[in-house]
Write an enzyme that holds these catalytic residues in place. Structure first.
Site, mmCIF file in Angstrom:
data_model
loop_
_atom_site.group_PDB
_atom_site.id
_atom_site.type_symbol
_atom_site.label_atom_id
_atom_site.label_comp_id
_atom_site.label_asym_id
_atom_site.label_seq_id
_atom_site.Cartn_x
_atom_site.Cartn_y
_atom_site.Cartn_z
ATOM 1 N N SER A 265 0.829 -1.200 0.000
ATOM 2 C CA SER A 265 0.000 0.000 0.000
ATOM 3 C C SER A 265 0.859 1.243 0.000
ATOM 4 C CB SER A 265 -0.874 0.006 1.245
ATOM 5 O OG SER A 265 -0.032 0.128 2.381
ATOM 6 N N LYS A 266 0.236 2.299 -0.501
ATOM 7 C CA LYS A 266 0.884 3.606 -0.588
ATOM 8 C C LYS A 266 1.391 4.073 0.764
ATOM 9 C CE LYS A 266 -1.370 5.984 -4.284
ATOM 10 N NZ LYS A 266 -2.649 6.514 -4.545
ATOM 11 N N ARG A 267 0.671 3.698 1.808
ATOM 12 C CA ARG A 267 1.030 4.209 3.122
ATOM 13 C C ARG A 267 2.418 3.699 3.554
ATOM 14 N NH1 ARG A 267 -3.299 2.814 6.753
ATOM 15 N NH2 ARG A 267 -4.547 2.867 4.865
#
Ligand code: GLU
Length: 491
Positions: A265-267
């Site tokens: 994920s981007k996070r």
């Protein structure tokens, strides 16, 4: 094999998408086959301007240019090949015609249910204890569709352009078996799905219909795609069966995971391939890193060129479980590929970058020698100007840096060392790395100094940087005149 990469242009190419494309490319190349790029833009709302260009640019950067389909020519997206168009939004009539063919064969039907009808059906089913109500064989015959309405009536509705969809008839208790190239035997019993919509009320096809029709019409015989599509495969296989077409082979590649094993994920990580390009990763690095996320060669070899991958890659050695994305390993590969350039090639690649900041670097006869000293330290090309800054600009003598605690060197001793260096180097003329090394080592012994106490201030003064190649290398590459000037200024 004819393999394809079939991205939806809904954003920048995802790093997982790039890996899928790579696997499909490798299988095509190792079988003297064809790697096809198809754009799946049936969901026009989610389609984003510039996404196709981003996909093509990224594939090109990575060395994965398609042989057929959508491709870049003179900087513009275009299409080549005998099975076009390769952009789904240009193929809508083909999908409608095929949906109608299924209706004629009794494998699909028109459905006229309104939103209220569907809500009502779901409420009634829930009330009757059905926890997951679906538009399937259990309710189909109670709804408003061409199976339940008199023929004259549904034909009239079509003529009146009443909103409708086309649904695929999914039989009850159906069992679908297939052999996945990565996962082995797969069996889906009794598909727990709605009668899949094939054509939406706006006349657009859904992914499932367009995907199957195109894989057939484009003669694809090996579908390599992400694991998230595995659950759709029974529907696709059923469609192949309904059309009377042979199905392609399927290989579902494992998900990419964050360090905590959640879906990438981007996070926690950059997910757009372009982010890695912008950071200065080499295509060789990213390809090498990505191919090993899920695949292993069966021995300890880690560095692979594209040619070697075409030789050795195989779907049988792709793992079933998710593959953890480890940015440290990515950086390790980057270091390896940076060292892999020939010294001439390396110097030629960084010279323009350094010359942008320090124009004189473009005509520096010693550039190759100087560049050679940083090749085993650099991680990204854009670091080169700073790493070579001290050849083209005067570093400021920084006492904080020169008097190093770690080297047991206070300001007073540092000053004495610098004066000693000036005194001894002034008459020294054999100005090359080996001779300087021998001379300075002997000097340290003679004066009972630790080597670091003599060499650290020299290196720090010459470069002004906390990290750099060693003192002799830098002094030799810088030349005697500049070395002496900087020492004197530092005093
Ligand atoms: N358009 C789908 C995607 O974006 C393609 C899935 C497939 O390869 O069948 O991933």
């Amino acid at each position: 094999m004819r393999t394809r990469f079939a991205p939806s242009p809904t954003g920048m190419l995802h790093i997982g998408g790039l890996r899928t494309a790579l696997y499909a490319y490798l299988i095509a190349k190792q079988t003297d086959g064809t790697f096809i790029l198809r754009i799946e833009d049936t969901d026009q709302v989610r389609t984003i301007d510039g996404a196709v260009e981003n996909i093509l640019r990224t594939l090109h950067w990575a060395g994965l240019d398609p042989d057929e389909g959508v491709m870049m020519r003179d900087g513009l997206p275009t299409e080549e090949g005998a099975h076009g168009p390769y952009t789904q939004s240009q193929r809508f009539e083909i999908y409608t015609a095929h949906a109608k063919e299924l209706i004629e064969k009794g494998h699909a039907y028109y459905a006229f249910d309104t939103k209220e009808d569907l809500d009502h059906m779901r409420e009634a089913e829930s009330a009757a204890g059905n926890a997951a109500p679906k538009y399937d064989s259990s309710v189909r015959m109670r709804m408003k569709n061409s199976l339940t309405l008199p023929e004259a009536e549904w034909k009239q509705k079509l003529e009146d352009n009443e909103p409708h969809v086309i649904r695929m008839l999914i039989p009850e208790g159906n069992v679908i078996r297939f052999q996945d190239e990565i996962r082995g035997k797969i069996e889906f019993k009794g598909m727990e799905v709605d009668d899949q919509i094939l054509i939406k009320s706006d006349g657009f096809p859904t992914y499932h219909l367009a995907n199957v029709v195109d894989d057939h019409l484009m003669d694809i015989n090996m579908v390599i795609r992400g694991e998230e599509w595995l659950s759709s495969t029974p529907k696709h296989l059923l469609l192949f069966e309904y059309f009377g077409w042979p199905a392609p082979r399927y290989a579902h590649v494992p998900l990419l995971l964050n360090a905590d094993r959640s879906k990438l994920s981007k996070r926690q990580n950059d997910v757009a391939a372009e982010d890695y390009i912008d950071k200065g990763y080499l295509p060789e690095t990213l390809i090498n890193f990505l191919v090993l996320l899920g695949w292993n060669p069966g021995d300890t070899k880690e560095l692979f060129t594209m040619e070697e991958l075409v030789e050795t890659f195989s779907l049988e050695r792709v793992q079933k479980g998710g593959a953890v994305f480890d940015p440290e390993r990515l950086n390790w590969f980057q270091g390896q590929w940076m060292r892999n350039f020939s010294p001439e090639d390396f110097a030629a690649r960084i010279q323009p970058l350094v010359a942008e900041v320090y124009p004189e670097a473009s005509s520096d006869p010693q550039f190759a020698q100087r560049a050679g000293l940083i090749q085993d330290r650099i991680t990204f090309f854009p670091e080169a100007p700073e790493m070579l800054s001290y050849y083209y600009s005067e570093p400021k003598a920084d006492m904080e840096l020169i008097a190093s605690k770690k080297q047991k060197l206070d300001a007073k001793l540092a000053k004495e060392v610098i004066e000693l260096l000036i005194e001894k180097l002034e008459p020294f003329n054999d100005w090359n790395e080996d001779a300087l090394k021998e001379f300075l080592f002997a000097l340290a012994d003679e004066k009972e100094l630790k080597k670091g106490q003599l060499l650290w201030p020299l290196r720090a003064i010459l470069t002004g940087l906390p990290f750099s190649p060693g003192a002799f290398e830098v002094a030799a590459a810088l030349g005697k005149e500049k070395t002496m000037q900087r020492l004197k200024k530092a005093v």
